[in-house]
Design a protein around this motif. Structure first.
Motif, PDB file in Angstrom:
ATOM      1  N   HIS A  67       0.854  -1.188   0.000  1.00  0.00           N
ATOM      2  CA  HIS A  67       0.000   0.000   0.000  1.00  0.00           C
ATOM      3  C   HIS A  67       0.890   1.239   0.000  1.00  0.00           C
ATOM      4  CE1 HIS A  67      -2.969   2.955   1.499  1.00  0.00           C
ATOM      5  NE2 HIS A  67      -3.826   2.189   0.853  1.00  0.00           N
ATOM      6  N   ASN A  68       0.886   2.001  -1.105  1.00  0.00           N
ATOM      7  CA  ASN A  68       1.783   3.138  -1.232  1.00  0.00           C
ATOM      8  C   ASN A  68       1.114   4.435  -0.799  1.00  0.00           C
ATOM      9  OD1 ASN A  68       0.197   4.097  -3.470  1.00  0.00           O
ATOM     10  ND2 ASN A  68       1.304   2.683  -4.810  1.00  0.00           N
ATOM     11  N   ARG A  69       1.863   5.530  -0.929  1.00  0.00           N
ATOM     12  CA  ARG A  69       1.357   6.836  -0.490  1.00  0.00           C
ATOM     13  C   ARG A  69       0.219   7.356  -1.347  1.00  0.00           C
ATOM     14  NH1 ARG A  69       6.172   7.767  -3.193  1.00  0.00           N
ATOM     15  NH2 ARG A  69       6.068   9.254  -4.939  1.00  0.00           N
ATOM     16  N   LYS A  70       0.025   6.770  -2.524  1.00  0.00           N
ATOM     17  CA  LYS A  70      -1.068   7.170  -3.400  1.00  0.00           C
ATOM     18  C   LYS A  70      -2.321   6.323  -3.156  1.00  0.00           C
ATOM     19  CE  LYS A  70       2.118   8.711  -7.004  1.00  0.00           C
ATOM     20  NZ  LYS A  70       2.530   8.589  -8.433  1.00  0.00           N
ATOM     21  N   HIS A  71      -2.273   5.523  -2.096  1.00  0.00           N
ATOM     22  CA  HIS A  71      -3.401   4.686  -1.679  1.00  0.00           C
ATOM     23  C   HIS A  71      -3.766   3.626  -2.725  1.00  0.00           C
ATOM     24  CE1 HIS A  71      -3.790   7.486   1.651  1.00  0.00           C
ATOM     25  NE2 HIS A  71      -3.934   8.487   0.796  1.00  0.00           N
ATOM     26  N   THR A  72      -2.759   3.143  -3.415  1.00  0.00           N
ATOM     27  CA  THR A  72      -2.933   2.013  -4.324  1.00  0.00           C
ATOM     28  C   THR A  72      -1.900   0.950  -3.942  1.00  0.00           C
ATOM     29  OG1 THR A  72      -1.405   2.946  -5.956  1.00  0.00           O
ATOM     30  CG2 THR A  72      -3.748   3.477  -6.200  1.00  0.00           C
ATOM     31  N   HIS A  73      -1.995  -0.210  -4.563  1.00  0.00           N
ATOM     32  CA  HIS A  73      -1.060  -1.297  -4.288  1.00  0.00           C
ATOM     33  C   HIS A  73      -0.100  -1.426  -5.466  1.00  0.00           C
ATOM     34  CE1 HIS A  73      -4.502  -2.160  -1.651  1.00  0.00           C
ATOM     35  NE2 HIS A  73      -3.583  -2.660  -0.841  1.00  0.00           N
ATOM     36  N   SER A  74       1.197  -1.438  -5.156  1.00  0.00           N
ATOM     37  CA  SER A  74       2.166  -1.369  -6.233  1.00  0.00           C
ATOM     38  C   SER A  74       3.501  -1.965  -5.808  1.00  0.00           C
ATOM     39  CB  SER A  74       2.383   0.091  -6.654  1.00  0.00           C
ATOM     40  OG  SER A  74       2.962   0.816  -5.574  1.00  0.00           O
ATOM     41  N   TYR A 128      10.943  -4.238  -4.651  1.00  0.00           N
ATOM     42  CA  TYR A 128      10.484  -3.705  -3.381  1.00  0.00           C
ATOM     43  C   TYR A 128       9.001  -3.340  -3.440  1.00  0.00           C
ATOM     44  CZ  TYR A 128      15.345  -3.397  -1.892  1.00  0.00           C
ATOM     45  OH  TYR A 128      16.637  -3.699  -1.545  1.00  0.00           O
ATOM     46  N   PRO A 129       8.256  -3.583  -2.359  1.00  0.00           N
ATOM     47  CA  PRO A 129       6.816  -3.236  -2.342  1.00  0.00           C
ATOM     48  C   PRO A 129       6.616  -1.740  -2.285  1.00  0.00           C
ATOM     49  CG  PRO A 129       7.523  -4.045  -0.188  1.00  0.00           C
ATOM     50  CD  PRO A 129       8.687  -4.249  -1.117  1.00  0.00           C
ATOM     51  N   GLY A 130       5.389  -1.313  -2.550  1.00  0.00           N
ATOM     52  CA  GLY A 130       5.083   0.106  -2.671  1.00  0.00           C
ATOM     53  C   GLY A 130       5.282   0.919  -1.415  1.00  0.00           C
ATOM     54  N   ILE A 131       5.327   0.291  -0.250  1.00  0.00           N
ATOM     55  CA  ILE A 131       5.498   1.039   0.991  1.00  0.00           C
ATOM     56  C   ILE A 131       6.926   1.541   1.169  1.00  0.00           C
ATOM     57  CG2 ILE A 131       6.119  -0.916   2.459  1.00  0.00           C
ATOM     58  CD1 ILE A 131       4.326   0.255   4.632  1.00  0.00           C
ATOM     59  N   VAL A 132       7.881   0.952   0.436  1.00  0.00           N
ATOM     60  CA  VAL A 132       9.296   1.295   0.578  1.00  0.00           C
ATOM     61  C   VAL A 132       9.585   2.635  -0.100  1.00  0.00           C
ATOM     62  CG1 VAL A 132      11.658   0.586   0.044  1.00  0.00           C
ATOM     63  CG2 VAL A 132       9.953  -1.121   0.708  1.00  0.00           C
ATOM     64  N   HIS A 133      10.350   3.493   0.581  1.00  0.00           N
ATOM     65  CA  HIS A 133      10.678   4.808   0.054  1.00  0.00           C
ATOM     66  C   HIS A 133      11.779   4.709  -0.996  1.00  0.00           C
ATOM     67  CE1 HIS A 133      11.996   9.071   0.045  1.00  0.00           C
ATOM     68  NE2 HIS A 133      10.745   9.303   0.390  1.00  0.00           N
ATOM     69  N   ASP A 134      11.805   5.712  -1.900  1.00  0.00           N
ATOM     70  CA  ASP A 134      12.792   5.737  -2.977  1.00  0.00           C
ATOM     71  C   ASP A 134      14.224   5.723  -2.442  1.00  0.00           C
ATOM     72  OD1 ASP A 134      10.463   6.024  -4.341  1.00  0.00           O
ATOM     73  OD2 ASP A 134      10.936   7.962  -5.257  1.00  0.00           O
ATOM     74  N   SER A 135      14.478   6.499  -1.395  1.00  0.00           N
ATOM     75  CA  SER A 135      15.846   6.598  -0.869  1.00  0.00           C
ATOM     76  C   SER A 135      16.324   5.264  -0.307  1.00  0.00           C
ATOM     77  CB  SER A 135      15.914   7.686   0.207  1.00  0.00           C
ATOM     78  OG  SER A 135      15.040   7.375   1.288  1.00  0.00           O
TER      79      SER A 135
END
Length: 266
Positions: free
Chosen positions: A184-191, A211-218
């Motif tokens: 579940h990412n910051r855009k409220h979708t699953h990615s 990496y799942p969507g919850i993981v930050h770019d950095s």
């Protein structure tokens, strides 16, 4: 009365003949009805416009033909029969599934084949495509390629020592059942949060898509192999350029999570 006697005699004779058969052949003799197989029309690229091909498969005609030439030997069947599934059909079926994000059932229906058949060749097609990764996705590791890449970026926008442009993108996926919260990412979708580096031509030279969507770019950059190589000094004074909000940030091996210079985007 005579008719009943004849019918009874026929039944007795049939029973006696049945008893004389071997045990595995005894039992009621049933006539099996053979159902005629129906072979549906399978998709090809003939007759499709370039726009329709890209919309359906996310690749143009030339790219699909080139990909097919590379993996066709791995997809060809050992036995040739009139109704064998050709490599082109296998590739188009898998590309359609990947492009549309659909399930195997939908991909098989579009390809005019059964779902079990689609499931059987799906791993082979994916493995064949993945095997081409080192040939087409390669970060500039030689002095000659690095110099060419730096020169290409400099001619575009005046940036010096740049070996690639880096960014992350969220690729939407079907909702996972067990680990839903991780995707579940910051855009409220699953990615899946995929990191990619491109050269001055826009060609991908490195990609991390695990990496799942919850993981930050950095976090992805700190733990990727390219970052480690920059810290080890493998790329000398080479830099990566990335977009952060409305700034262009130079990422250097000495400070991989920060920046050494930035220029506003126009």
């Amino acid at each position: 009365m005579e008719v009943l006697f004849i019918q009874h005699a026929r039944r007795r004779r049939a029973q006696e003949q049945q008893q004389q058969l071997p045990p595995h052949q005894q039992g009621p003799q049933r006539q099996r009805r053979r159902q005629e197989r129906i072979f549906r029309t399978r998709p090809t690229l003939q007759g499709l416009r370039e726009h329709d091909i890209i919309q359906r498969y996310r690749l143009n005609w030339q790219a699909i033909q080139q990909l097919l030439r590379h993996i066709e030997p791995q997809l060809a069947a050992s036995l040739q029969t009139p109704h064998i599934i050709p490599p082109e059909t296998k590739l188009l079926a898998v590309l359609h599934m990947l492009a549309s994000g659909s399930f195997q059932t939908t991909g098989a229906l579009v390809a005019g084949i059964s779902q079990p058949s689609f499931s059987a060749f799906l791993p082979k097609v994916l493995d064949a495509i993945i095997s081409l990764t080192p040939r087409h996705i390669s970060f500039p590791n030689t002095q000659l390629k690095q110099q060419e890449t730096k020169q290409g970026f400099y001619q575009i926008n005046g940036f010096t020592h740049v070996l690639g442009a880096i960014d992350c993108t969220h690729v939407r996926i079907v909702l996972p059942a067990a680990t839903e919260h991780l995707y579940h990412n910051r855009k409220h979708t699953h990615s899946i949060n995929a990191q990619a580096i491109v050269d001055y031509r826009g060609l991908i030279t490195n990609i991390v898509a695990k990496y799942p969507g919850i993981v930050h770019d950095s976090f992805i950059f700190r733990h990727c192999t390219i970052n480690q190589h920059f810290q080890d000094g493998r790329y000398g004074n080479g830099l990566l350029v990335g977009k952060y909000r409305n700034l262009v940030i130079y990422t250097q091996h000495s400070n991989p999570v920060g920046h050494t210079a930035h220029t506003p985007l126009h």
